[in-house]
Design an enzyme around this catalytic site. Structure first.
Site, PDB file in Angstrom:
ATOM      1  N   GLN B 240       0.833  -1.205   0.000  1.00  0.00           N
ATOM      2  CA  GLN B 240       0.000   0.000   0.000  1.00  0.00           C
ATOM      3  C   GLN B 240       0.872   1.261   0.000  1.00  0.00           C
ATOM      4  OE1 GLN B 240      -3.268  -1.959   2.908  1.00  0.00           O
ATOM      5  NE2 GLN B 240      -3.678   0.188   2.521  1.00  0.00           N
ATOM      6  N   ARG B 387      -9.527  -0.276   7.326  1.00  0.00           N
ATOM      7  CA  ARG B 387     -10.460   0.599   6.628  1.00  0.00           C
ATOM      8  C   ARG B 387     -10.820   1.833   7.456  1.00  0.00           C
ATOM      9  NH1 ARG B 387     -14.315  -1.120   1.892  1.00  0.00           N
ATOM     10  NH2 ARG B 387     -14.755   0.958   1.167  1.00  0.00           N
ATOM     11  N   CYS B 388      -9.798   2.461   8.015  1.00  0.00           N
ATOM     12  CA  CYS B 388     -10.036   3.707   8.715  1.00  0.00           C
ATOM     13  C   CYS B 388      -8.720   4.446   8.840  1.00  0.00           C
ATOM     14  CB  CYS B 388     -10.616   3.476  10.110  1.00  0.00           C
ATOM     15  SG  CYS B 388      -9.492   2.676  11.250  1.00  0.00           S
ATOM     16  N   GLU B 763     -13.191   5.343   3.835  1.00  0.00           N
ATOM     17  CA  GLU B 763     -13.222   4.702   5.147  1.00  0.00           C
ATOM     18  C   GLU B 763     -14.384   5.159   6.014  1.00  0.00           C
ATOM     19  OE1 GLU B 763      -9.249   5.863   5.908  1.00  0.00           O
ATOM     20  OE2 GLU B 763      -8.422   3.991   5.164  1.00  0.00           O
TER      21      GLU B 763
END
Lengths: 164, 809
Positions: B240, B387-388, B763
């Protein structure tokens, strides 16, 4: 390690002959031996469906089938569905309705959906959700996948009607 | 004039710029099975590496014998810590300032830990080799509970104590105990204590945000290829943050950075799992150097769930105070954070608990204090943002549960309590008690829109009737109305306070316009399904007036892309999206000079108009961007260099603060614990909207991951440190059958400091969704005295809750 055996399978219309250990899983036969990399590996336990292929007319998770079990079978993967110049209506619909994000589940998802629509050309939303429950998507939340399959079904039925 | 307006609209539509639901350019290859993921890569002579892993959670290793493994046909090498030690690679730095064993150095700290790396001709030979490696373990006492770890005599990490056994300082300051990692504080301790002591009403609650895992459908993996002839290392992987990986590999291997090329091909979902650096990467690189051949390492699902990057595992204790009529006066939060065997979360250096200090939420809370204590246990390392943005899911869950508990304490409607305490529109930019400056918001408008859309009063009336019917024995189903209002903090971030391992968290975009009026733009980020190739081209189309369809977006190759910190924490649009707009504006500035020259007027006498520069007041005199591009390369213009290129490195002045209002209507069967989500309404305000279709897709996906976490997904351990949820048989990923249809909605409050006003959205639905689903479960039982019960709310736990409340008669 065990003795290599002789196998013959048909993949997307092409006959393939090779020697392999019987313990080789079909997904590796496809991906590593035959360079058919459309089907993916997500779980190795038959849960996620990223490896879904069609074998003799049935949806199969190729990560839990030995190559020995696939001997003599006719296999279709995403590579055998549609072509760049003539996409399958499901491929078109997934693009049109944002039915994918990272794309990792998509080959298995579309391969399964082709069978679903053969089994039931006019599925309700509930039937689609149930019929696709063997394929996991981590990105889309399924809403647009359901929409894509509904749109493809409508398109395919209209085309069929027009042809009749 | 009318024609001109019409033509302008048509020209703008042709660009497919910002605001339109452009179809994704990525989809042609993905729908045809032609994606290029790392496991699809095949190189000549490529080998396969895989790990011998520890079956024990805490043990000393007394012997490793690799002789038999080396006899297995196809096995070429077996690496252990002893082989890596001379290279200084048996340990590696984590992104959190700690260090982590690459291969077990004398002991293991969690089940599944990497003990030896077997390199073989293919994965079957590697698996056979793993079976043949002999490892003898001497079991040690196992600590899976962070509270026990923080008082136990057992020393988990020998590097945490001095020769006398006293704790030594960690990366973030003094340790309170040998298994303690750090203490991190924000806000005002004493004033908060005073407010709470003198408050009219105080609500207290302790909640456990369970350990879970991002579990992207594609696991982590890489291919390392050391070209000994040229001295170049190429590393493909599921990264990522490819540039950060390049720098880390250079720093720990000593290979100069220009000799390392990191490539992130297509990535099959990330969700935070693919930010960190893992032992598999290091071992693949070493194995490639040792063997002179490319080496592939791909996790299987068990490896993935058991070892790489868990999320959450926060024990949060809160006290919130208010006046009798519901005005919140103070908030106290203490967190005990379980980081596992190594502190390997991926937070900015100065924030060892991420942005947990956003836990005052969307409310105007004048006084607050937060303290986080990190602990080592015998569990897998990680603590990533699933996912945040960094720990924001934990923060929002905490405050949205505390609000509900306070509403119970006050005997007040929870929607009304939120309304009373929202930060008001005119208070922005808002300075929060725990340190952040919220950029913009209009919470009341969003809230009213949401409540009206779901007919909130009607739902409450229906719910009251249902409770009556239940009590009268007419139904066995209860109804919950889950509310949440969240404020995220994303887009890390300003280099002055955000870095990872000293790398500033700016991001970048480089644009080259081709002579015939098409373009390529490269960014420091990397898509994992978000559709960057589609949306970043839209930003550029609007900025430079060339059609999005004529702009290629490329990411993930460190030899060609400008340096950037990658994609996580919803930073792509806030940071790289800003860089894209700024680079586009540099292109436009040069194009303006060229246009003026071509039309023989002064630079100030032309203005940009959608896809062209026009002479002010004479729109019939114009040069299109396509014409300007050609002239830029092919016409000698005095005082202007040929070419049309630009690069921008964007250091954001502030974070962005997306927000949203969610409502979930849920029916719960009291006798089975089965939940049925009847309705889910999600209003998101992500500022300027780039592609509504993609935003909706992100919301659907984020909500589904929220549903999973709230209603069943967890990484559970037994007392011996065995992972109980190591496969998809036990780890809950929802299928189409369990997931509802979602209703999406929006308001638009642009970010005042972002060049295009965008805030990021990927997110938000996860951050806001988890408390919304959880609050719906709690709300269903509120009338029967439930105050708080920990997630995940699977059927069994809900049944138990109903049972404990005496609802089974």
């Amino acid at each position: 390690m065990s003795q290599k055996q002789h196998y013959k399978i048909t993949v997307n219309g092409k006959e393939e002959e090779f020697l392999a250990e019987p313990r080789e899983l079909l997904i590796y036969t496809l991906r590593e031996r035959l360079n058919v990399t459309g089907p993916h590996i997500g779980c190795e336990t038959s849960h996620c469906g990223a490896c879904t292929v069609t074998i003799d007319g049935k949806s199969v998770k190729s990560c839990t089938m030995f190559v020995a079990q696939a001997d003599g079978k006719d296999i279709t993967t995403i590579e055998g569905i549609g072509s760049p110049d003539a996409l399958h209506p499901l491929q078109e619909a997934f693009k049109e309705h944002h039915g994918l994000q990272c794309g990792y589940c998509t080959p298995g998802m579309i391969t399964r959906a082709t069978k679903l629509l053969e089994e039931n050309p006019t599925p309700t939303e509930e039937e689609i959700r149930f019929g696709m429950a063997g394929n996991i998507c981590r990105c889309t939340g399924y809403q647009n996948i359901v929409k894509s399959i509904q749109a493809a079904a409508a398109e395919m039925n209209a085309a069929k009607e027009a042809a009749e | 004039m009318k024609d001109e307006v019409a033509s302008r609209k048509e020209r703008a539509e042709n660009l497919k710029g910002m605001g339109c639901s452009r179809k994704r350019v990525e989809d042609a290859r993905f729908t045809q099975g032609k994606g290029n993921y790392v496991d699809d890569l095949k190189l000549d002579g490529m080998l396969f590496g895989d790990f011998v892993r520890s079956p024990y959670a805490h043990a000393r290793i007394t012997r490793i014998d690799t002789a038999a493994a080396l006899e297995v046909p196809g096995v070429l090498a077996v690496l252990t810590a002893k082989d890596l030690e001379p290279l200084g690679l048996h340990w590696m730095p984590t992104l959190a300032g700690d260090k982590q064993m690459v291969l077990a150095d004398g002991k293991v700290l969690f089940q599944g830990q990497e003990v030896a790396f077997v390199v073989a001709e293919d994965r079957y030979a590697a698996a056979d080799g793993i079976e043949a490696v002999e490892v003898e373990y001497e079991e040690l006492p196992v600590l899976v509970d962070p509270f026990e770890a923080l008082t136990s005599d057992v020393v988990l990490r020998e590097d945490t104590v001095d020769a006398n056994g006293n704790p030594v300082d960690g990366a973030h300051g003094p340790r309170k105990h040998h298994n303690h990692i750090f203490t991190w504080e924000a806000g005002d301790k004493d004033p908060t204590a005073e407010v709470l002591a003198n408050a009219e009403v105080v609500a207290e609650e302790t909640m456990y945000y369970h350990r879970t895992h991002p579990c992207p459908l594609e696991t982590c993996g890489c291919v390392a290829s050391m070209d000994k002839v040229n001295g170049k290392l190429t590393l493909w992987g599921t990264f990522q943050a490819p540039h950060a990986i390049r720098t880390v590999v250079s720093l720990i291997s000593g290979i100069e950075e220009h000799n390392i090329r990191v490539i992130s091909p297509d990535i099959g979902g990330g969700f935070g799992n693919k930010v960190g650096a893992y032992p598999g990467y290091v071992c693949s690189v070493v194995a490639s150097i040792v063997t002179g051949k490319p080496v592939k390492w791909i996790e299987d699902r068990m490896d993935n769930l058991m070892t790489t990057a868990f999320a959450r595992d926060y024990w949060m204790k809160g006290r919130i105070s208010a006046t009798k009529d519901g005005k919140i006066t103070g908030l106290h939060c203490h967190v005990t954070a379980d980081h596992g065997g190594f502190d390997a979360c991926a937070d900015p250096t100065k924030f060892p608990a991420g942005f947990m200090n956003i836990c005052t939420g969307s409310y105007d809370i004048p006084t607050a204090y937060l303290q986080v204590d990190g602990a080592y246990t015998n569990k897998a390392p990680g603590g990533v943002s699933y996912r945040c943005s960094f720990r924001v899911t934990e923060a929002v869950y905490f405050i949205e549960r505390m609000i509900e508990v306070l509403a119970i304490e006050l005997n007040m409607d929870a929607a009304e309590l939120r309304r009373i305490n929202f930060i008001k529109k005119e208070q922005f930019p808002y300075q929060a008690a725990l340190g952040w400056e919220y950029d913009s918001g209009d919470y009341h408008t969003a809230w009213e829109k949401a409540l009206k859309a779901v007919d909130y009063d009607g739902l409450r009336a229906e719910q009251a009737q249902r409770v009556e019917d239940f009590k009268a024995g007419k139904t066995r189903k209860l109804m919950g109305v889950g509310l949440s209002f969240f404020t995220e903090i994303v887009g890390a971030g300003p280099v002055k306070n955000c870095d990872i391992l000293g790398l500033g968290m700016f991001d970048s975009c480089e644009i080259r316009i081709h002579p015939t009026g098409s373009a390529i733009a490269r960014l420091g980020t990397i898509s994992q399904g978000q559709g960057h190739a589609t949306t970043f081209a839209q930003i550029l189309a609007s900025e430079i007036g060339l059609p999005a369809d004529s702009i290629t977006i490329e990411e993930g190759d460190t030899d060609t892309a400008p340096y950037g910190l990658g994609t996580y924490g919803s930073r792509s649009t806030p940071v790289a999206g800003a860089a894209t707009a700024m680079a586009g504006r540099k292109i436009r500035a040069k194009a303006q000079m060229i246009a003026a020259y071509l039309m023989e007027v002064h630079d100030d006498d032309v203005e940009f108009d959608v896809d062209r520069f026009v002479v002010k007041g004479a729109p019939e005199k114009f040069k299109t961007m396509k014409e300007i591009a050609f002239a830029a390369y092919n016409q000698a213009i005095p005082g202007i260099e040929p070419g049309l290129e630009a690069v921008s490195y964007y250091d954001p002045p502030n974070m962005t603060y997306p927000f949203g209002a969610y409502v979930c209507v849920m029916d719960i069967d009291v006798d089975t614990g089965v939940t049925d989500i009847r309705r889910f309404y999600a209003l998101d305000d992500c500022g300027t909207r780039i592609n509504p279709m993609i935003i909706e897709g992100q919301v659907h996906g984020g909500l589904t991951e929220a549903l999973a976490v709230a209603l069943g997904q967890e990484i559970a351990y037994d007392d011996m440190g065995n992972v109980k949820t190591g496969t998809l048989m036990d780890f809950f990923l929802p299928t189409a059958w369990e997931v509802p249809n979602y209703e999406t909605d929006y308001t638009v409050t642009p970010s005042p400091h972002h060049p295009i006003g965008a805030k990021g959205v990927g997110e938000s639905p996860h951050v806001g969704g988890v408390p919304c689903f959880s609050n719906a479960v709690h709300d269903a039982f509120r009338a029967f005295g439930l105050r708080h019960t920990n997630m995940p709310h699977d059927h069994w736990r809900i049944w138990k809750t109903a049972n404990e409340l005496g609802l089974h008669g």
